[in-house]
Design an enzyme around this catalytic site. Sequence first.
Site, PDB file in Angstrom:
ATOM      1  N   ARG A 253      10.516 -14.210 -42.140  1.00 45.23           N
ATOM      2  CA  ARG A 253       9.580 -14.574 -43.207  1.00 45.23           C
ATOM      3  C   ARG A 253      10.187 -14.159 -44.551  1.00 45.23           C
ATOM      4  O   ARG A 253      10.386 -12.973 -44.808  1.00 45.23           O
ATOM      5  CB  ARG A 253       8.239 -13.868 -42.979  1.00 45.23           C
ATOM      6  CG  ARG A 253       7.136 -14.247 -43.939  1.00 45.23           C
ATOM      7  CD  ARG A 253       5.823 -13.582 -43.491  1.00 45.23           C
ATOM      8  NE  ARG A 253       4.694 -13.978 -44.306  1.00 45.23           N
ATOM      9  CZ  ARG A 253       4.274 -13.314 -45.388  1.00 45.23           C
ATOM     10  NH1 ARG A 253       4.897 -12.200 -45.753  1.00 45.23           N
ATOM     11  NH2 ARG A 253       3.233 -13.733 -46.074  1.00 45.23           N
TER      12      ARG A 253
ATOM     13  N   SER B 289      -1.111 -20.530 -37.939  1.00 44.88           N
ATOM     14  CA  SER B 289      -2.045 -19.435 -38.197  1.00 44.88           C
ATOM     15  C   SER B 289      -3.475 -19.952 -38.145  1.00 44.88           C
ATOM     16  O   SER B 289      -3.766 -21.055 -38.628  1.00 44.88           O
ATOM     17  CB  SER B 289      -1.784 -18.820 -39.574  1.00 44.88           C
ATOM     18  OG  SER B 289      -0.501 -18.248 -39.641  1.00 44.88           O
TER      19      SER B 289
ATOM     20  N   LYS C  75      -1.015  -9.074 -46.124  1.00 41.97           N
ATOM     21  CA  LYS C  75      -1.723 -10.193 -46.743  1.00 41.97           C
ATOM     22  C   LYS C  75      -3.060  -9.678 -47.261  1.00 41.97           C
ATOM     23  O   LYS C  75      -4.027  -9.567 -46.514  1.00 41.97           O
ATOM     24  CB  LYS C  75      -1.942 -11.326 -45.732  1.00 41.97           C
ATOM     25  CG  LYS C  75      -0.692 -12.156 -45.468  1.00 41.97           C
ATOM     26  CD  LYS C  75      -1.055 -13.464 -44.796  1.00 41.97           C
ATOM     27  CE  LYS C  75       0.156 -14.381 -44.711  1.00 41.97           C
ATOM     28  NZ  LYS C  75      -0.203 -15.711 -44.160  1.00 41.97           N
TER      29      LYS C  75
END
Length: 221
Positions: free
Chosen positions: A48, A117, A146
């Site tokens: 990521r 997701s 997040k």
Amino acid sequence: MKFDNRKQAVKDMMLLYGVTDRTWSSNYPLIQRITEALDNGMTCVQLREKHMSDEDFLSEAREVSALCKHYNVPFIINDNVDVAIACGADGIHVGQSDEAATQVRARVGSSMIVGVSASSLEEAIKAEKDGADYVGVGAVFSTSTKADADYLSMDELRAICETVNIPTVAIGGIHAGNIQLLQGTGIDGVAVVSAIFGADDSAAATAQLRALAEKVVPEHA
């Protein structure tokens, strides 16, 4: 990587699913962190990189892809379909605000794993309908990775696992101190970020989480 039994192979790779985050690896080379995790039982690597040029991302992806091939562990790219295709990744993972799963599947073909997701039952059902191979469900706990993440209850997590026919991996704030709270939900594995990549000793942290994941996931309990 070729899969003789695709669904089972995807379920197996969910057990301890590592998601990299450069924020947590500033004191160590990321490739070192990934190697330590692979040495100690991580079953999948998702790379990521939200703040890297495509050129640099591709260069790093090729390095991590080669490492994962050495360990015979699936390698997933987060969000960037072009990089996933260019580096020959085993899969691509997209969020709700990224390219739609149907479009991703059309671009990558049938052989590449597609993960999506989901933070609700509706999103998980749609992901399966759109051709996803698995759903990353969360956030299940509070997470600093997040800050704007939606949270779902254990009942919601259980409902998703009972409803969809594709593997599910729980994500969001999971660490050694709370992973056992996920027992009985029906998940196929846990996705972790800071619990591995932010640990002082990522090797020991991975080994501990692998042992705990095997107790939490029904097929390994």
